[in-house]
Design a protein around this motif. Structure first.
Motif, PDB file in Angstrom:
ATOM      1  N   LYS A  80       0.834  -1.212   0.000  1.00  9.28           N
ATOM      2  CA  LYS A  80       0.000   0.000   0.000  1.00  9.28           C
ATOM      3  C   LYS A  80       0.864   1.254   0.000  1.00  9.28           C
ATOM      4  N   VAL A  81       1.922   1.265   0.795  1.00 12.25           N
ATOM      5  CA  VAL A  81       2.807   2.433   0.856  1.00 12.25           C
ATOM      6  C   VAL A  81       3.465   2.672  -0.499  1.00 12.25           C
ATOM      7  N   LEU A  82       3.991   1.605  -1.107  1.00  8.27           N
ATOM      8  CA  LEU A  82       4.691   1.752  -2.383  1.00  8.27           C
ATOM      9  C   LEU A  82       3.729   2.176  -3.491  1.00  8.27           C
ATOM     10  N   HIS A  83       2.546   1.604  -3.485  1.00  9.48           N
ATOM     11  CA  HIS A  83       1.557   1.985  -4.493  1.00  9.48           C
ATOM     12  C   HIS A  83       1.142   3.448  -4.335  1.00  9.48           C
ATOM     13  N   ASN A  84       0.922   3.870  -3.115  1.00  2.85           N
ATOM     14  CA  ASN A  84       0.508   5.253  -2.865  1.00  2.85           C
ATOM     15  C   ASN A  84       1.585   6.256  -3.279  1.00  2.85           C
ATOM     16  N   ASN A  85       2.839   5.806  -3.301  1.00  2.00           N
ATOM     17  CA  ASN A  85       3.944   6.700  -3.641  1.00  2.00           C
ATOM     18  C   ASN A  85       4.469   6.476  -5.059  1.00  2.00           C
ATOM     19  N   ASN A  86       3.710   5.725  -5.854  1.00  2.00           N
ATOM     20  CA  ASN A  86       4.054   5.510  -7.266  1.00  2.00           C
ATOM     21  C   ASN A  86       5.475   4.954  -7.424  1.00  2.00           C
ATOM     22  N   ILE A  87       5.784   3.930  -6.624  1.00  2.00           N
ATOM     23  CA  ILE A  87       7.107   3.310  -6.642  1.00  2.00           C
ATOM     24  C   ILE A  87       7.025   1.934  -7.281  1.00  2.00           C
ATOM     25  N   ILE A  88       7.995   1.610  -8.107  1.00  2.00           N
ATOM     26  CA  ILE A  88       8.072   0.295  -8.730  1.00  2.00           C
ATOM     27  C   ILE A  88       8.279  -0.769  -7.657  1.00  2.00           C
ATOM     28  N   ILE A  89       7.542  -1.864  -7.788  1.00  2.14           N
ATOM     29  CA  ILE A  89       7.590  -2.953  -6.811  1.00  2.14           C
ATOM     30  C   ILE A  89       8.276  -4.155  -7.452  1.00  2.14           C
ATOM     31  N   LEU A  90       9.367  -4.582  -6.861  1.00  2.98           N
ATOM     32  CA  LEU A  90      10.095  -5.736  -7.375  1.00  2.98           C
ATOM     33  C   LEU A  90      10.051  -6.840  -6.325  1.00  2.98           C
ATOM     34  N   MET A  91       9.170  -7.822  -6.555  1.00  4.67           N
ATOM     35  CA  MET A  91       9.040  -8.948  -5.633  1.00  4.67           C
ATOM     36  C   MET A  91      10.210  -9.904  -5.832  1.00  4.67           C
ATOM     37  N   GLN A  92      10.770 -10.384  -4.724  1.00  2.00           N
ATOM     38  CA  GLN A  92      11.957 -11.240  -4.792  1.00  2.00           C
ATOM     39  C   GLN A  92      11.881 -12.341  -3.748  1.00  2.00           C
ATOM     40  N   GLY A  93      12.308 -13.546  -4.156  1.00  2.00           N
ATOM     41  CA  GLY A  93      12.415 -14.651  -3.218  1.00  2.00           C
ATOM     42  C   GLY A  93      13.870 -14.847  -2.823  1.00  2.00           C
ATOM     43  N   ALA A  94      14.437 -15.993  -3.207  1.00  2.00           N
ATOM     44  CA  ALA A  94      15.824 -16.294  -2.841  1.00  2.00           C
ATOM     45  C   ALA A  94      16.831 -15.723  -3.828  1.00  2.00           C
ATOM     46  N   ASN A  95      16.357 -15.107  -4.913  1.00  6.07           N
ATOM     47  CA  ASN A  95      17.242 -14.531  -5.930  1.00  6.07           C
ATOM     48  C   ASN A  95      18.208 -15.578  -6.478  1.00  6.07           C
ATOM     49  N   THR A  96      17.669 -16.761  -6.778  1.00  5.14           N
ATOM     50  CA  THR A  96      18.494 -17.835  -7.342  1.00  5.14           C
ATOM     51  C   THR A  96      18.338 -17.947  -8.853  1.00  5.14           C
ATOM     52  N   GLY A  97      17.552 -17.053  -9.460  1.00  4.22           N
ATOM     53  CA  GLY A  97      17.343 -17.108 -10.900  1.00  4.22           C
ATOM     54  C   GLY A  97      18.631 -16.865 -11.666  1.00  4.22           C
ATOM     55  N   LEU A  98      18.694 -17.390 -12.889  1.00  4.55           N
ATOM     56  CA  LEU A  98      19.921 -17.336 -13.680  1.00  4.55           C
ATOM     57  C   LEU A  98      19.846 -16.339 -14.836  1.00  4.55           C
ATOM     58  N   THR A  99      18.721 -15.626 -14.955  1.00  6.06           N
ATOM     59  CA  THR A  99      18.591 -14.687 -16.081  1.00  6.06           C
ATOM     60  C   THR A  99      18.208 -13.284 -15.607  1.00  6.06           C
ATOM     61  N   GLU A 100      18.581 -12.945 -14.368  1.00  9.15           N
ATOM     62  CA  GLU A 100      18.437 -11.592 -13.825  1.00  9.15           C
ATOM     63  C   GLU A 100      16.978 -11.179 -13.626  1.00  9.15           C
ATOM     64  N   GLY A 101      16.078 -12.161 -13.459  1.00  4.38           N
ATOM     65  CA  GLY A 101      14.651 -11.861 -13.426  1.00  4.38           C
ATOM     66  C   GLY A 101      14.130 -11.267 -12.137  1.00  4.38           C
ATOM     67  N   SER A 102      14.891 -11.304 -11.054  1.00  8.32           N
ATOM     68  CA  SER A 102      14.381 -10.768  -9.787  1.00  8.32           C
ATOM     69  C   SER A 102      15.284  -9.678  -9.227  1.00  8.32           C
ATOM     70  N   ILE A 103      15.986  -8.984 -10.132  1.00  8.78           N
ATOM     71  CA  ILE A 103      16.806  -7.842  -9.717  1.00  8.78           C
ATOM     72  C   ILE A 103      16.422  -6.641 -10.582  1.00  8.78           C
ATOM     73  N   PRO A 104      16.774  -5.432 -10.153  1.00 11.28           N
ATOM     74  CA  PRO A 104      16.411  -4.243 -10.938  1.00 11.28           C
ATOM     75  C   PRO A 104      17.126  -4.219 -12.286  1.00 11.28           C
ATOM     76  N   ALA A 105      16.461  -3.633 -13.267  1.00  8.34           N
ATOM     77  CA  ALA A 105      17.083  -3.378 -14.565  1.00  8.34           C
ATOM     78  C   ALA A 105      17.577  -1.933 -14.557  1.00  8.34           C
ATOM     79  N   ASP A 106      17.367  -1.200 -15.612  1.00  3.88           N
ATOM     80  CA  ASP A 106      17.756   0.206 -15.632  1.00  3.88           C
ATOM     81  C   ASP A 106      16.739   1.003 -16.455  1.00  3.88           C
TER      82      ASP A 106
END
Length: 561
Positions: free
Chosen positions: A54-80
């Protein structure tokens, strides 16, 4: 900053990270990639997760959900090139899991790891929906569902469910909680979340849904169809995309409802060796079309992958064989911390811990069983065929007849041989990375590709044109042979352009009718196929969750750069 203050008031100051140094493990990919984030926030409950959203949505912030960050194609980290600030929500502290319907199903939360699920089900003589290699380093159940991961278990297919609780920002830019768990938990988000966390429902009387399932539909029929020109499974398969399944973080998943399975009373691994890849394909086709009992799995390795894993994966094999997998997530975190600290010391080159481990492993005696080593000397191709129950005798009788006429042979593994063979196959996945680290002074580059071959592809074993062969130092071929999902890691010769080779490789795969990536998902390294992009846009019409995934727009409402 006001947003950070609000987040700290919800989860506690110690669970909000703003330091670039401390947030680095969350902003960098397992193999490659890194990006910036305003903060990393680590909620401890589903209710805290809802308040953070709710806080992030109210402040128009991008939400990046992350688990263990074990992916091999950069899918759960920020881009640019984002048009808004980014906050990473790491869900690992929300660890709960609830076994329901007399253990026949499970409710898994954001921090529920597949390894923990396996442990919990083992106590009640059940097994999980899938097995993936990264479960050893803490991969989560939700992460697997979000990326259509797994699939090595031939009878079950990739992680998939149509029963989930998730948050979505709809086309009107409104945050809402969607309860498709098939459990009556109340009306408001707060009621639903609290009743779920408190188990305020009859856990052994959760009704089946008439039109929603908690497993892959018709997977056995699909895998047995060896004459189809389509691959068996791949991340962008439209049949595997449903709400949180294949969502790749475009929804905030609170819980998934998954089926569990009875544990077999007995199992047996048959270790197969041959010099003829065509013989393996004939074996595959007969097993999938004629066997009454489908195998549990069929894991393949080529001799070069075997040899390189023997040398560069020995330390990992010893750790897993000696202390098991329980300590692996801790050890990986310890290694990451050591790398982060030593990076500031000019004396130490990057990846010092791994290079030190490689040097020490040279003093460790060979760990591979004698019969495996004998097969290594006689044959170039190896298949670990795992059967259970009545399938054991079915395979035993057929393999005897098959190898009476075909090139090759087999033996039945002892429990220790089966464990070491499986671990040796698992550690192969990290060999290319280890080579890149050890030979960093030579500027070695690696090109890892996971590819789904058509089910009717008889000439499955790759034969590259000479001009490509000349650019490659090592080729590691391994994978899930029975469903033709292969991992092909290329260690390139010094000075060779990895991007250029990748384009040449992908062109060859396109000509063969193969699809890539098969199971590591698109992340930020591949362009999302039309069906996958449509799935992302349907789930996230405002492009607020994990924008840029699959090389899509990073701007709000999917705008142009």
């Amino acid at each position: 900053m006001a947003v950070v203050d609000e987040l700290e008031s919800i989860v506690g100051k110690q669970h909000v990270i703003t330091s670039k140094e401390r947030s680095r493990p969350y902003r960098e990919g397992y193999r490659s990639g890194k990006g910036d984030a305003l903060a990393v926030v680590k909620p401890g409950t589903l209710m805290e997760l809802w308040e953070v959203l709710k806080v992030l949505h109210n402040n128009n912030i991008i939400i990046l959900m992350q688990g263990a960050n074990t992916g091999l194609t950069e899918g759960s980290i920020p881009a640019d090139q984002y048009d808004r600030d980014v906050v990473i929500i790491n869900g690992l502290r929300i660890k709960g899991l609830q076994l329901i319907n007399h253990n026949r199903q499970v409710l898994a939360f954001p921090g529920t790891t597949l390894h923990k699920l396996e442990e919990s089900l083992d106590k009640v003589n059940r097994e999980p929906h899938s097995v993936i290699g990264s479960s050893n380093i803490g991969a989560t159940v939700v992460g697997g569902v979000n990326n259509s991961s797994g699939g090595a278990l031939i009878q079950r297919g990739p992680a998939y469910t149509e029963l989930a609780l998730y948050a979505q920002i709809d086309e009107n830019d409104e945050l809402k909680l969607v309860n498709h768990l098939g459990i009556d938990l109340g009306d408001t988000p707060e009621e639903i979340i609290q009743n779920l966390e408190d188990r305020n429902f009859d856990i052994n009387d959760v009704k089946d849904s008439n039109d929603r399932v908690a497993h892959m539909r018709n997977y056995e029929q699909r895998v047995r169809d060896v004459d189809s020109s389509e691959p068996t499974r791949y991340n962008a398969n439209p049949d595997e995309l449903y709400e949180v399944s294949g969502a790749a973080g475009k929804l905030a998943t609170f819980a998934v409802r998954m089926d569990t399975y009875p544990k077999a009373s007995e199992s047996q691994v048959f270790y197969i060796g041959t010099n003829d890849p065509d013989a393996l394909e004939r074996l595959r086709r007969h097993i999938l079309t004629e066997f009454k009992n489908l195998p549990v799995s069929g894991e393949y390795m080529h001799r070069e992958a075997y040899d390189l894993a023997k040398k560069y994966g020995k330390d990992s094999l010893v750790v897993i064989d000696t202390i098991g997998t329980d300590a692996l997530p801790y050890l990986f975190n310890l290694r990451a911390t050591a790398e982060r600290v030593l990076d500031h010391v000019p004396t130490f080159k990057p990846y010092f811990p791994d290079r030190m481990l490689q040097m020490m492993s040279n003093w460790i005696p060979n760990q591979l069983p004698k019969r495996m080593e004998e097969y290594r000397d006689k044959y170039q191709h190896y298949l670990q065929l795992k059967m259970e129950g009545a399938g054991i005798q079915e395979a035993r009788l057929y393999l005897k007849d098959f190898f009476a006429e075909e090139d090759g042979d087999f033996f039945e593994c002892t429990p220790h041989e089966a464990k070491v063979a499986a671990t040796h196959r698992y550690v192969t996945a990290s060999v290319a990375i280890r080579l890149e680290e050890v030979y960093q002074d030579d500027h070695v580059q690696i090109l890892p590709i996971d590819v789904a071959l058509p089910r009717n592809e008889f000439n499955w074993f790759e034969k590259l044109p000479q001009e490509l062969e000349d650019k490659i130092q090592y080729k590691l071929y391994y994978g899930h042979f029975l469903d033709h999902v292969m991992h092909q890691d290329y260690v390139l010769k010094p000075g060779v352009d990895a991007h250029e080779v990748k384009q040449e490789m992908l062109k060859i795969f396109d000509e063969r009718g193969a699809i890539y990536p098969a199971e590591h998902n698109v992340g930020h390294l591949y362009e999302a196929a039309p069906a996958l992009k449509a799935h992302y846009q349907k789930n996230d019409p405002t492009n607020s969750f994990n924008p840029g995934i699959g090389m899509t727009s990073t701007h709000k409402y999917w705008g142009n750069y």
